[in-house]
Design an enzyme around this catalytic site. Sequence first.
Site, PDB file in Angstrom:
ATOM      1  N   SER A 448       0.880  -1.174   0.000  1.00  0.00           N
ATOM      2  CA  SER A 448       0.000   0.000   0.000  1.00  0.00           C
ATOM      3  C   SER A 448       0.913   1.218   0.000  1.00  0.00           C
ATOM      4  CB  SER A 448      -0.863   0.005   1.258  1.00  0.00           C
ATOM      5  OG  SER A 448      -1.615  -1.174   1.299  1.00  0.00           O
ATOM      6  N   CYS A 635      -7.095  -0.601   7.389  1.00  0.00           N
ATOM      7  CA  CYS A 635      -6.021  -1.182   6.576  1.00  0.00           C
ATOM      8  C   CYS A 635      -5.145  -2.105   7.414  1.00  0.00           C
ATOM      9  CB  CYS A 635      -5.156  -0.080   5.970  1.00  0.00           C
ATOM     10  SG  CYS A 635      -3.813  -0.779   4.972  1.00  0.00           S
ATOM     11  N   ASP A 680      -8.645  -1.885   3.064  1.00  0.00           N
ATOM     12  CA  ASP A 680      -7.485  -2.238   2.243  1.00  0.00           C
ATOM     13  C   ASP A 680      -6.754  -3.286   3.078  1.00  0.00           C
ATOM     14  OD1 ASP A 680      -5.375  -2.240   0.437  1.00  0.00           O
ATOM     15  OD2 ASP A 680      -4.377  -0.535   1.376  1.00  0.00           O
ATOM     16  N   TRP A 682      -5.097  -7.388   3.697  1.00  0.00           N
ATOM     17  CA  TRP A 682      -4.408  -8.464   3.009  1.00  0.00           C
ATOM     18  C   TRP A 682      -4.069  -9.602   3.957  1.00  0.00           C
ATOM     19  CZ3 TRP A 682      -2.206  -3.519   3.647  1.00  0.00           C
ATOM     20  CH2 TRP A 682      -1.163  -3.429   4.577  1.00  0.00           C
TER      21      TRP A 682
END
Length: 682
Positions: A448, A635, A680, A682
């Site tokens: 990111s 995030c 966002d 992961w």
Amino acid sequence: MTPDVLASASAIILLLSLAALTLLRVLSSGKDTTHKVRSDGEDKGDVDGHELKLVILYGTQTGTSERFAKEVEEEVRQRYGKAVRVQTSDLEAVTSDRAEDVLLEGSMGDARVLHVFLQSTYGDGEPTDASSEFVYWARDLADDGRMPDLFKAITYCVFGLGNSSYEHYNAAAKLVDKSLHALGASRLLELHLGDDDCTLEDDFQGWREALWNAMETRYGICAEDNLSSGGEARSYHVSTASKQDAVAAERLESEAMSKRPISSLTSQFSPYAASIVLAKELHSKASERSCVHVEFDISGTGISYQHGDHLGVFAENMFPVVQRAAASLKLPLDHSFTLSMPDDAPASLTQPFPTPCTLRTALSRYADLLNPPRKIALAALASVATDASEKARLEHLSSTAGKHEYASYITDPSRSLIEVLEAFPSAVPSLGLFFGAVSPRLAPRFYSISSSPLVDPDVITATVAVVRGDTPTGRLHEGVASTYLSRFVSSNNAHGEEKVKPEMRTERVPIFVRSSTFKLPSDPSVPIVMIGPGTGYAPFRGFIQERSALAKSGKLLGPAHLFFGCRDESKDHIYQAEMTDAVASKTLSSMNVAYSRATSDRKLYVQDKLMSAAKVIYDIMKGKVGGNEGSIYVCGDAKGMARDVHRALHSILMSEGEYAAHEAEEIVKRLADNGRYHKDVW
Ligand SMILES: Cc1cc2nc3c(=O)[nH]c(=O)nc-3n(C[C@H](O)[C@H](O)[C@H](O)COP(=O)(O)OP(=O)(O)OC[C@H]3O[C@@H](n4cnc5c(N)ncnc54)[C@H](O)[C@@H]3O)c2cc1C
Ligand SMILES: Cc1cc2nc3c(=O)[nH]c(=O)nc-3n(C[C@H](O)[C@H](O)[C@H](O)COP(=O)(O)O)c2cc1C
């Protein structure tokens, strides 16, 4: 011109055209980006006489479902020969204006068409980027409810690729299956789910077998005799090259990648080789872990990006790993070779990486050596093992019967390909087989972006947590990309003396920008909440830079609350001074930090900090502050943190607004649907 000059000129032309060609080739997965639907009929002419048409459609982010789709295609050809015509396509090509035609094409009357979907889930339970248009088109049409018989003529089945440690397990595949069913299509098979947390290979194998049974029963087709495992067929053609040619071609390749991109966009298929102008450690000396800040120079390239976008990075394996791989292949590192596609290349054989090159370059840049090998790799190794017991064990591990052993020997202990090569020394694949079937292509890693182009358009920064830990087999696992990037950090830059380790200064790193929807509200006066522990702070650093630049240009900023978490203030509070400055300059309204290991008392996480600021969060969610536009951003870790934050938002709605659980869920869902709750992760 003398014959010598002519010969040199033609050699240069040859090398230049080779470089141009290789540039066009796919660097990572060999994925075809042209969206073209490659079909058996197109390739091989007339389809009359086929008893069944199989349309395979895949939605992939990192290439697994594409690979699986191509393996299904290959196996169908092998098993059923001319009885089945196969057509494989990326769902990217099935845009909403074409989707109905693509699905109904050939399915009317008594036609025998089977649609097979391989759908991966990405982000936070979302379809992959390229398949999202199709998936949401099908969902919206199904939700609309006015065409329950639209796909009555269609028979289909879905295999989902997901990971059960994510909250929304296989959500995209479930959505495709449900939507097509609601539109009248009939299932040949129930939805099968593959779990990348542990059993993906076996789930895929089990589903394939169920698929063959169902196809044979429904359509009366039979498998042909003499089926092979397929692994050994996936091999490149290899020819030896001179070291001189290899080195010259590598230089041309690097130079071409370091030239200015012609457009402002780079993609995975045309990365830009950037210099790193600053790499520094963000943790203090007291920390037992490492996190590095890396700045890539994009000046003069025309590459543009926005805050919140992702940076793709092609890293290299470390030299000791490369040496071990070369030793297993029984070849010197300077062995130079060229790879090319054989005439009868199977569908799953991707375009080779740029060659000629040396083995060292090939193993450093293109071979995924540290992940556990797939079953198909073990089958390929079995095909060349000369020791009978090694061969038998590899065959067993790659078979359906070896499911439990594959799990206990390969998956559970994260046994890497390198370890497997060393454990089976008689299985020495040729380079064609190694790069074609044994070692997958080393994938780019995403970061990111932690900067804003409004502050410096010539630099893109990434904030990278260095992956390092022992595996159950006793191996020290050092993450490929994070370790590679950490090698740019100089041990002599405590006071900024050396921005990059001297021996890494000439190194160029192929990068590309992937755009993302994780963006600040277009109106900077809208209130925002940013929740990002650890490297989850990365995009928010970019957000804060962006806000600071907007404020300097006279824009009015709304409230911005940051929730950050780390272990210990004295060890891993990354960018602490910047955060404090942002509060002082009012770019940030509040900074709420959870130190999880600061004391021996109960551990404190960002979700606890959210609960402490429940009223502020509630007012933004409910529009009491900022009207109905205030946005929440999360995030970082999708598996634990994002789920806990989601629960905390529920709890806040229930405690502050006295909503029932289902009402709280509905409000959070509406926030997401209205573009006010972004992740966002992961
Ligand atoms: C959209 C997106 C944004 C991202 N943003 C960031 C970011 O801003 N900052 C950041 O640091 N990362 C970010 N990541 C993660 C990043 O892409 C990489 O996955 C990460 O840097 C690890 O890559 P690596 O090559 O170093 O490790 P790899 O070589 O890929 O190794 C990591 C893998 O190894 C396995 N593993 C880890 N520890 C062990 C162990 N002890 N034993 C065995 N196996 C182990 C895990 O399965 C893990 O997935 C992001 C990912 C995505 C998809
Ligand atoms: C950033 C990221 C997010 C993911 N999100 C989910 C998710 O929400 N749900 C899920 O079931 N799997 C999720 N997965 C797992 C992938 O679906 C799985 O690894 C799959 O095999 C990837 O297939 P692909 O290579 O075709 O994209 C995620 C994986 C990554 C890397």
